[in-house]
Design a protein around this motif. Structure first.
Motif, PDB file in Angstrom:
ATOM      1  N   LEU A 136       0.812  -1.214   0.000  1.00 42.60           N
ATOM      2  CA  LEU A 136       0.000   0.000   0.000  1.00 42.60           C
ATOM      3  C   LEU A 136       0.847   1.266   0.000  1.00 42.60           C
ATOM      4  O   LEU A 136       0.352   2.343   0.332  1.00 42.60           O
ATOM      5  CB  LEU A 136      -0.938   0.000   1.215  1.00 42.60           C
ATOM      6  N   VAL A 137       2.091   1.150  -0.381  1.00 42.59           N
ATOM      7  CA  VAL A 137       2.980   2.317  -0.454  1.00 42.59           C
ATOM      8  C   VAL A 137       3.164   2.709  -1.916  1.00 42.59           C
ATOM      9  O   VAL A 137       3.675   1.929  -2.717  1.00 42.59           O
ATOM     10  CB  VAL A 137       4.349   2.020   0.197  1.00 42.59           C
ATOM     11  N   SER A 138       2.716   3.922  -2.251  1.00 41.21           N
ATOM     12  CA  SER A 138       2.908   4.420  -3.617  1.00 41.21           C
ATOM     13  C   SER A 138       4.364   4.800  -3.831  1.00 41.21           C
ATOM     14  O   SER A 138       5.026   5.325  -2.935  1.00 41.21           O
ATOM     15  CB  SER A 138       2.015   5.640  -3.868  1.00 41.21           C
ATOM     16  N   GLY A 176       4.964   2.204  -8.892  1.00 46.67           N
ATOM     17  CA  GLY A 176       3.536   2.333  -9.126  1.00 46.67           C
ATOM     18  C   GLY A 176       2.783   2.754  -7.872  1.00 46.67           C
ATOM     19  O   GLY A 176       3.318   2.752  -6.768  1.00 46.67           O
ATOM     20  N   SER A 177       1.539   3.119  -8.067  1.00 44.33           N
ATOM     21  CA  SER A 177       0.697   3.571  -6.964  1.00 44.33           C
ATOM     22  C   SER A 177       0.165   2.383  -6.171  1.00 44.33           C
ATOM     23  O   SER A 177       0.218   1.235  -6.625  1.00 44.33           O
ATOM     24  CB  SER A 177      -0.482   4.377  -7.500  1.00 44.33           C
ATOM     25  N   TRP A 178      -0.390   2.676  -5.010  1.00 44.43           N
ATOM     26  CA  TRP A 178      -0.971   1.601  -4.201  1.00 44.43           C
ATOM     27  C   TRP A 178      -2.165   0.974  -4.926  1.00 44.43           C
ATOM     28  O   TRP A 178      -2.430  -0.224  -4.774  1.00 44.43           O
ATOM     29  CB  TRP A 178      -1.368   2.109  -2.816  1.00 44.43           C
ATOM     30  N   ARG A 179      -2.855   1.739  -5.742  1.00 39.93           N
ATOM     31  CA  ARG A 179      -3.965   1.183  -6.521  1.00 39.93           C
ATOM     32  C   ARG A 179      -3.455   0.167  -7.545  1.00 39.93           C
ATOM     33  O   ARG A 179      -4.044  -0.904  -7.723  1.00 39.93           O
ATOM     34  CB  ARG A 179      -4.717   2.308  -7.224  1.00 39.93           C
ATOM     35  N   GLU A 180      -2.370   0.493  -8.206  1.00 40.09           N
ATOM     36  CA  GLU A 180      -1.786  -0.443  -9.174  1.00 40.09           C
ATOM     37  C   GLU A 180      -1.329  -1.719  -8.475  1.00 40.09           C
ATOM     38  O   GLU A 180      -1.460  -2.829  -9.023  1.00 40.09           O
ATOM     39  CB  GLU A 180      -0.608   0.219  -9.885  1.00 40.09           C
ATOM     40  N   LYS A 210     -12.101   5.524   0.559  1.00 39.00           N
ATOM     41  CA  LYS A 210     -11.434   5.295  -0.738  1.00 39.00           C
ATOM     42  C   LYS A 210     -10.709   3.959  -0.739  1.00 39.00           C
ATOM     43  O   LYS A 210     -10.729   3.221  -1.729  1.00 39.00           O
ATOM     44  CB  LYS A 210     -10.452   6.431  -1.036  1.00 39.00           C
ATOM     45  N   LEU A 211     -10.031   3.656   0.372  1.00 39.19           N
ATOM     46  CA  LEU A 211      -9.300   2.392   0.460  1.00 39.19           C
ATOM     47  C   LEU A 211     -10.253   1.208   0.321  1.00 39.19           C
ATOM     48  O   LEU A 211     -10.000   0.266  -0.450  1.00 39.19           O
ATOM     49  CB  LEU A 211      -8.553   2.321   1.794  1.00 39.19           C
ATOM     50  N   ILE A 212     -11.359   1.239   1.058  1.00 37.41           N
ATOM     51  CA  ILE A 212     -12.321   0.138   1.007  1.00 37.41           C
ATOM     52  C   ILE A 212     -12.920   0.012  -0.380  1.00 37.41           C
ATOM     53  O   ILE A 212     -13.070  -1.105  -0.916  1.00 37.41           O
ATOM     54  CB  ILE A 212     -13.421   0.346   2.070  1.00 37.41           C
ATOM     55  N   HIS A 213     -13.264   1.151  -0.982  1.00 40.36           N
ATOM     56  CA  HIS A 213     -13.821   1.122  -2.339  1.00 40.36           C
ATOM     57  C   HIS A 213     -12.864   0.441  -3.313  1.00 40.36           C
ATOM     58  O   HIS A 213     -13.284  -0.387  -4.141  1.00 40.36           O
ATOM     59  CB  HIS A 213     -14.113   2.548  -2.807  1.00 40.36           C
TER      60      HIS A 213
END
Length: 306
Positions: free
Chosen positions: A92-94, A99-103, A165-168
């Protein structure tokens, strides 16, 4: 069917950073090592040799490399009828290059394809968590010259503490029933009931108390003093291509030089920083700003409204 008789499963602890993750990796997770469940890493400190499975996991999620091979290896291990526990807050570290935490969550989803899994997320009161993370990453955040309050609101790196946002994002890839949120505040008080699913799979419960709380700092000062260390090698890597020229030398000479070079490049360079602690009014402003985001945790049994 009870948890203890369920098929093998992958338990992935993804952080968050600054939620006693290092303490869990050092003291708690290694206790899961029997015929039913095994902890494969991260083993702290990170620089020590890791298991082969963790190395593949790390490359797949953090770097996006060899995801299919990592998935094959993971399934092979699960076929041995042993559940697996893995932990890495870098999920979870961008990072500008990684890359981002989302990636990284998208990569984790691909890695876990075809595997029964559970995602363990340790969380913390968001204002305190954000500042603690700001201190840890200050050597990076200071470069953008953005005030702490603005970073909390606008930085993608800080969005991991915007819990709505994290949960989503997690629910884009993982079923809600697979998500488990465990509060940092309970962990540091030796309430580890949030990890009961691990004990159910383990079929045994050893001493589950923690003797150290690495993430807990006294707050009796208006500033935080922190030394940031980097190896000389990591600094020089930005300016020089490495030591490939050594391969041209005869082996006896090369081996002697390599040992000297490795010791030299491992030298730690330390730089101190003094970081101003936010006022209580600033911390309250953060809590107010994130109020709706934080309320999303209530559906998972975590309440920071008080």
């Amino acid at each position: 069917m009870s948890l203890s008789s369920s098929p093998s499963k992958v338990f992935v602890h993804i952080g968050l950073p600054k939620t006693a993750t290092t303490t869990l990796q050092y003291e708690f997770f290694p206790k899961f090592n029997n015929s039913n469940i095994v902890y494969v890493g991260l083993r702290t400190p990170r620089r020590q040799k890791q298991s082969l499975l963790f190395e593949y996991f790390d490359k797949a999620v953090r770097l996006g490399e060899d995801i299919e091979q990592a998935n094959i290896l993971l399934k092979s291990e699960l076929q041995k009828r042993k559940s697996i526990l893995v932990s890495d807050e870098l999920c979870l570290v961008s990072h500008k290059e990684q890359g981002s935490w989302r990636e990284k969550m998208a990569r984790l989803h691909k890695l876990l394809s075809g595997c029964q899994h559970a995602i363990l997320v340790t969380v913390r009161e968001p204002a305190e968590a954000s500042f603690s993370y700001y201190v840890q990453m200050y050597h990076n955040f200071r470069k953008v010259k953005t005030p702490f309050l603005s970073l909390v609101k606008d930085s993608e790196a800080m969005e991991i503490y915007h819990y709505g946002k994290l949960i989503h994002e997690l629910e884009r890839y993982f079923h809600r029933d697979c998500l488990h949120f465990i509060p940092f505040e309970k962990i540091i008080n030796n309430d580890l009931g949030g990890f009961d699913m691990l004990f159910s799979y383990s079929k045994e419960r050893k001493n589950d108390t923690l003797s150290s709380h690495r993430n807990f700092r006294p707050k009796d000062s208006k500033v935080v003093k922190r030394n940031y260390s980097r190896s000389l090698g990591s600094i020089l890597d930005k300016f020089f291509p490495g030591t490939g020229a050594l391969s041209l030398l005869p082996n006896p000479i090369k081996n002697k030089l390599m040992s000297v070079v490795k010791r030299l490049l491992g030298t730690q360079i330390s730089k101190p920083f003094v970081i101003e602690r936010p006022s209580e009014s600033d911390m309250q402003a953060i809590r107010q700003y994130l109020q709706d985001e934080t309320a999303a945790l209530k559906e998972f049994g975590v309440d920071y409204s008080n």
